[in-house]
Design a protein around this motif. Structure first.
Motif, short mmCIF file in Angstrom:
data_model
loop_
_atom_site.label_atom_id
_atom_site.label_comp_id
_atom_site.label_asym_id
_atom_site.label_seq_id
_atom_site.Cartn_x
_atom_site.Cartn_y
_atom_site.Cartn_z
N VAL A 29 7.33 0.99 38.05
CA VAL A 29 6.97 0.76 39.45
C VAL A 29 5.76 1.60 39.81
O VAL A 29 5.48 2.63 39.20
CB VAL A 29 8.15 1.09 40.40
N SER A 30 5.04 1.16 40.83
CA SER A 30 3.82 1.86 41.25
C SER A 30 4.12 3.08 42.10
O SER A 30 3.26 3.95 42.28
CB SER A 30 2.93 0.89 42.05
N ALA A 31 5.34 3.18 42.63
CA ALA A 31 5.70 4.23 43.57
C ALA A 31 5.66 5.61 42.93
O ALA A 31 6.03 5.78 41.77
CB ALA A 31 7.09 3.97 44.14
N ALA A 32 5.24 6.60 43.73
CA ALA A 32 5.31 7.98 43.27
C ALA A 32 6.77 8.43 43.18
O ALA A 32 7.15 9.20 42.29
CB ALA A 32 4.53 8.89 44.22
N SER A 33 7.60 7.96 44.12
CA SER A 33 9.04 8.26 44.12
C SER A 33 9.80 6.99 44.45
O SER A 33 9.36 6.21 45.30
CB SER A 33 9.39 9.34 45.15
N ALA A 34 10.93 6.80 43.79
CA ALA A 34 11.71 5.59 44.02
C ALA A 34 13.17 5.82 43.68
O ALA A 34 13.50 6.70 42.87
CB ALA A 34 11.16 4.44 43.18
N VAL A 35 14.03 5.01 44.29
CA VAL A 35 15.46 5.06 43.97
C VAL A 35 16.09 3.75 44.38
O VAL A 35 15.65 3.09 45.33
CB VAL A 35 16.16 6.25 44.68
N VAL A 36 17.13 3.34 43.64
CA VAL A 36 18.00 2.24 44.04
C VAL A 36 19.41 2.79 44.07
O VAL A 36 19.85 3.46 43.13
CB VAL A 36 17.92 1.05 43.06
N MET A 37 20.14 2.50 45.16
CA MET A 37 21.46 3.07 45.36
C MET A 37 22.46 2.02 45.82
O MET A 37 22.14 1.18 46.66
CB MET A 37 21.40 4.20 46.41
N ASP A 38 23.66 2.09 45.27
CA ASP A 38 24.78 1.26 45.73
C ASP A 38 25.22 1.77 47.10
O ASP A 38 25.44 2.97 47.28
CB ASP A 38 25.92 1.37 44.72
N THR A 39 25.38 0.87 48.07
CA THR A 39 25.72 1.32 49.43
C THR A 39 27.19 1.73 49.58
O THR A 39 27.53 2.43 50.52
CB THR A 39 25.42 0.23 50.47
N VAL A 40 28.05 1.29 48.66
CA VAL A 40 29.48 1.62 48.81
C VAL A 40 29.78 3.01 48.26
O VAL A 40 30.35 3.86 48.95
CB VAL A 40 30.36 0.57 48.10
N THR A 41 29.38 3.27 47.02
CA THR A 41 29.74 4.53 46.37
C THR A 41 28.62 5.55 46.39
O THR A 41 28.86 6.74 46.18
CB THR A 41 30.12 4.29 44.91
N GLY A 42 27.39 5.10 46.60
CA GLY A 42 26.25 6.01 46.51
C GLY A 42 25.75 6.19 45.10
O GLY A 42 24.91 7.06 44.84
N ARG A 43 26.23 5.36 44.17
CA ARG A 43 25.77 5.49 42.79
C ARG A 43 24.28 5.18 42.70
O ARG A 43 23.80 4.20 43.25
CB ARG A 43 26.53 4.55 41.85
N VAL A 44 23.56 6.04 41.99
CA VAL A 44 22.14 5.81 41.75
C VAL A 44 22.00 4.84 40.59
O VAL A 44 22.46 5.10 39.47
CB VAL A 44 21.41 7.13 41.45
N ILE A 45 21.36 3.71 40.85
CA ILE A 45 21.18 2.66 39.86
C ILE A 45 19.87 2.84 39.10
O ILE A 45 19.78 2.55 37.91
CB ILE A 45 21.20 1.28 40.55
#
Length: 387
Positions: A29-45
């Motif tokens: 990805v082009s982003a300097a910082s990024a994250v994808v997270m599950d909204t139920v548990t907060g797991r970082v994908i």
């Protein structure tokens, strides 16, 4: 009892699952910082520099909106100050002295990214921009976003105004649990009044993923020259919602499509236990029944990659026994659900049995009466024994 169960469910929703993804780094990805997270548990994908502090431009307004929704009344009438009317940047063209309902200002905040709406909301709720910013920062800390600090409600660049991609995902995950917030951020167009004009204001959502990405249901764009392009999006497919965050991302729209596709293609929401599933039985002391059945108080579903479900472990925190009385719906211990060394979820176990306390006085009287009858008839008993 319902309040206790609700509290545990809230804790489940706001406690992040800090397990990092197995396949982190497999997308670019082009982003300097990024994250994808599950909204139920907060797991970082997925994550990339997710804990680096950065400014976040108008994605700030996610927190502005949630504080306004929690602290204000949607029917409040908000008067626009000179400061609000003349703030720089994106605007819904509020005029000094103009009055608007708080709900309409939040739509203007989130759809058209009105900096003027942000100031008007902050002054109405907090009394001043400074006090409202303190409320925002405290709310972030309450949510668990401990590396976030707000200095204003609109996201204009200012010293001490920062977050991380991870924190912003936590904040958004929390905000999406608010039904009104979720309704607002997925709205594509909205008309609100415009004092002194023959026509209404037409607010249009800047988040073009709402039209171009299947299942997109939010959330907020942001940009300043110094900070760069920032974007928070959310999408739901097959009942599973994820949040994606990018900070300083020149190609943010494509980044988000990649990140969301990655989540939905690699992970599937899998049920670990369902509400009402029998989890354990316990002996009861001093009761009219010998044991009770404990069931899961709610359904737990986790985003897992292929093969991970076999690694799930359920750990019980329950007493060896319980003492009567026990009520239907009573919380008796809990289960913690782990994936390898990571705690993913925790829910209470509840009894589905009513067990009354044994009446010891009646029991004693019954025993005493039996003994008295035996002694009263001892001659007959002895005769029967030796005949």
């Amino acid at each position: 009892m319902k309040k206790i169960i609700a509290l545990f469910i809230i804790i489940l929703m706001i406690t992040p699952w800090t397990c990092y993804p197995v396949f982190a780094g497999t997308i670019d990805v082009s982003a300097a910082s990024a994250v994808v997270m599950d909204t139920v548990t907060g797991r970082v994908i997925y994550e990339k520099n997710a804990h680096q502090k950065r400014s976040m431009a108008s994605t700030t307004k996610i927190m502005t909106a949630i504080v306004a929704l929690e602290k204000g009344n949607l029917d409040d009438i908000v008067k626009t100050s000179a400061k609000a009317a003349h703030v720089e940047g994106s605007s819904i063209w509020l005029e000094e002295g103009e009055k608007q309902r708080l709900e309409d200002l939040i739509y203007g905040l989130m759809l058209s990214s009105g900096n003027d709406a942000a100031i008007a909301i902050a002054e109405h709720i907090g009394g001043s921009v400074e006090e409202f910013a303190k409320m925002m920062t405290q709310k972030a800390k309450d949510i668990g976003a401990i590396h976030t600090s707000f200095k204003n409600p609109n996201g204009l660049d200012e010293d001490g105004h920062y977050t991380t991609a991870y924190d912003l995902a936590l904040i958004t995950r929390y905000a999406l649990k608010n039904k009104k917030f979720a309704e607002i951020v997925k709205t594509e167009k909205k008309k609100i009044p415009w004092e002194g004009h023959k026509w209404d204001r037409l607010l249009e959502n800047h988040n073009k993923l709402l039209k171009t990405y299947e299942g997109c249901d939010g959330v907020k764009t942001g940009y300043t020259k110094k900070t760069g392009r920032c974007l928070v999006s959310s999408a739901t497919r097959n009942g599973w919602q994820v949040v994606a965050v990018t900070l300083n991302a020149p190609n943010d729209w494509e980044d988000h499509k990649k990140m969301l596709d990655y989540a939905f293609n690699k992970y599937k929401l899998q049920t670990i236990c369902e509400e009402g599933d029998l989890m354990k039985t316990l002996p009861v002391l001093g009761g009219k029944k010998d044991k009770i059945s404990l069931v899961a108080s709610s359904t737990v579903s986790l985003p897992l990659i292929e093969g991970e479900k076999d690694k799930i472990e359920i750990k019980y925190e329950v007493p060896d026994s319980v003492t009567a009385p026990v009520n239907y719906g009573q919380k008796v211990g809990k289960i913690d659900i782990y994936l390898e060394e990571t705690k993913c979820a925790s829910i209470p176990l509840i009894s589905i049995d009513n067990v009354e306390r044994r009446d010891w006085k009646l029991s004693f009287e019954k025993i005493a009466k039996n003994w008295m009858m035996m002694f009263a008839n001892k001659d007959l008993i002895l005769k029967n024994l030796f005949d």
